[in-house]
Write a protein that holds these residues in place. Structure first.
Motif, PDB file in Angstrom:
ATOM      1  N   GLY A  50       0.808  -1.197   0.000  1.00 26.28           N
ATOM      2  CA  GLY A  50       0.000   0.000   0.000  1.00 26.28           C
ATOM      3  C   GLY A  50       0.842   1.247   0.000  1.00 26.28           C
ATOM      4  O   GLY A  50       1.949   1.265   0.545  1.00 26.28           O
ATOM      5  N   VAL A  51       0.314   2.298  -0.606  1.00 24.75           N
ATOM      6  CA  VAL A  51       1.014   3.581  -0.676  1.00 24.75           C
ATOM      7  C   VAL A  51       0.177   4.670  -0.011  1.00 24.75           C
ATOM      8  O   VAL A  51       0.664   5.388   0.862  1.00 24.75           O
ATOM      9  CB  VAL A  51       1.290   3.965  -2.146  1.00 24.75           C
ATOM     10  N   ALA A  52      -1.076   4.781  -0.426  1.00 25.71           N
ATOM     11  CA  ALA A  52      -1.925   5.855   0.092  1.00 25.71           C
ATOM     12  C   ALA A  52      -3.382   5.463  -0.017  1.00 25.71           C
ATOM     13  O   ALA A  52      -3.762   4.700  -0.912  1.00 25.71           O
ATOM     14  CB  ALA A  52      -1.677   7.148  -0.686  1.00 25.71           C
ATOM     15  N   LEU A  53      -4.179   5.989   0.907  1.00 24.97           N
ATOM     16  CA  LEU A  53      -5.618   5.754   0.902  1.00 24.97           C
ATOM     17  C   LEU A  53      -6.334   7.094   0.940  1.00 24.97           C
ATOM     18  O   LEU A  53      -5.826   8.068   1.508  1.00 24.97           O
ATOM     19  CB  LEU A  53      -6.042   4.961   2.136  1.00 24.97           C
ATOM     20  N   ILE A  54      -7.538   7.120   0.384  1.00 27.97           N
ATOM     21  CA  ILE A  54      -8.376   8.297   0.530  1.00 27.97           C
ATOM     22  C   ILE A  54      -9.823   7.825   0.616  1.00 27.97           C
ATOM     23  O   ILE A  54     -10.239   6.934  -0.127  1.00 27.97           O
ATOM     24  CB  ILE A  54      -8.143   9.314  -0.604  1.00 27.97           C
ATOM     25  N   SER A  55     -10.548   8.423   1.537  1.00 27.05           N
ATOM     26  CA  SER A  55     -11.922   7.986   1.772  1.00 27.05           C
ATOM     27  C   SER A  55     -12.843   8.456   0.654  1.00 27.05           C
ATOM     28  O   SER A  55     -12.485   9.290  -0.171  1.00 27.05           O
ATOM     29  CB  SER A  55     -12.408   8.524   3.122  1.00 27.05           C
TER      30      SER A  55
END
Length: 124
Positions: A49-54
């Protein structure tokens, strides 16, 4: 169903920047209400994983080791997310994938929809 299309990958020298984009399309409800994530897979390594956004864009999370160089954003009007990558290093070389799912999660199992990926190559 949600279709995802990444763009913006390419070759860059050490210290350079790239901005990846992921366009979501398909079922309007599903694509607008999906949490989205960026993952990457380097040659010979497992995907990470690198980045998450809701779904709303109000919550983000970036891997600690990348926080000072990467940012993630979302444009819900355009149904796209972006990953701004600065000060790139050779170890950032990987295929970058966009994924969509119902949970704000680092687990790949929580993302039923995946893009085809875009190659990022950082050379010294």
């Amino acid at each position: 169903q949600v279709q995802l299309m990444e763009s913006g990958g390419g070759s860059v020298q050490v210290g350079g920047s790239l901005r990846l984009s992921c366009a979501a399309s398909g079922s309007g409800y599903a694509s607008r209400n999906s949490n989205l994530g960026w993952f990457r897979q380097a040659p010979g390594k497992k995907r990470e994983g690198v980045a998450l956004i809701s779904a709303s864009g109000s919550s983000t999370s970036i891997v600690t080791s990348l926080k000072d160089r990467f940012t993630v954003s979302r444009d819900n009007a355009e149904n796209t997310i972006s990953l701004q990558m600065n000060s790139l290093k050779p170890e950032d070389t990987a295929i970058y994938y966009c994924a969509a799912g119902p949970k704000f999660s680092w687990s790949e199992d929580d993302y039923p929809y995946w893009g085809q990926g875009t190659q990022v190559t950082v050379s010294s």
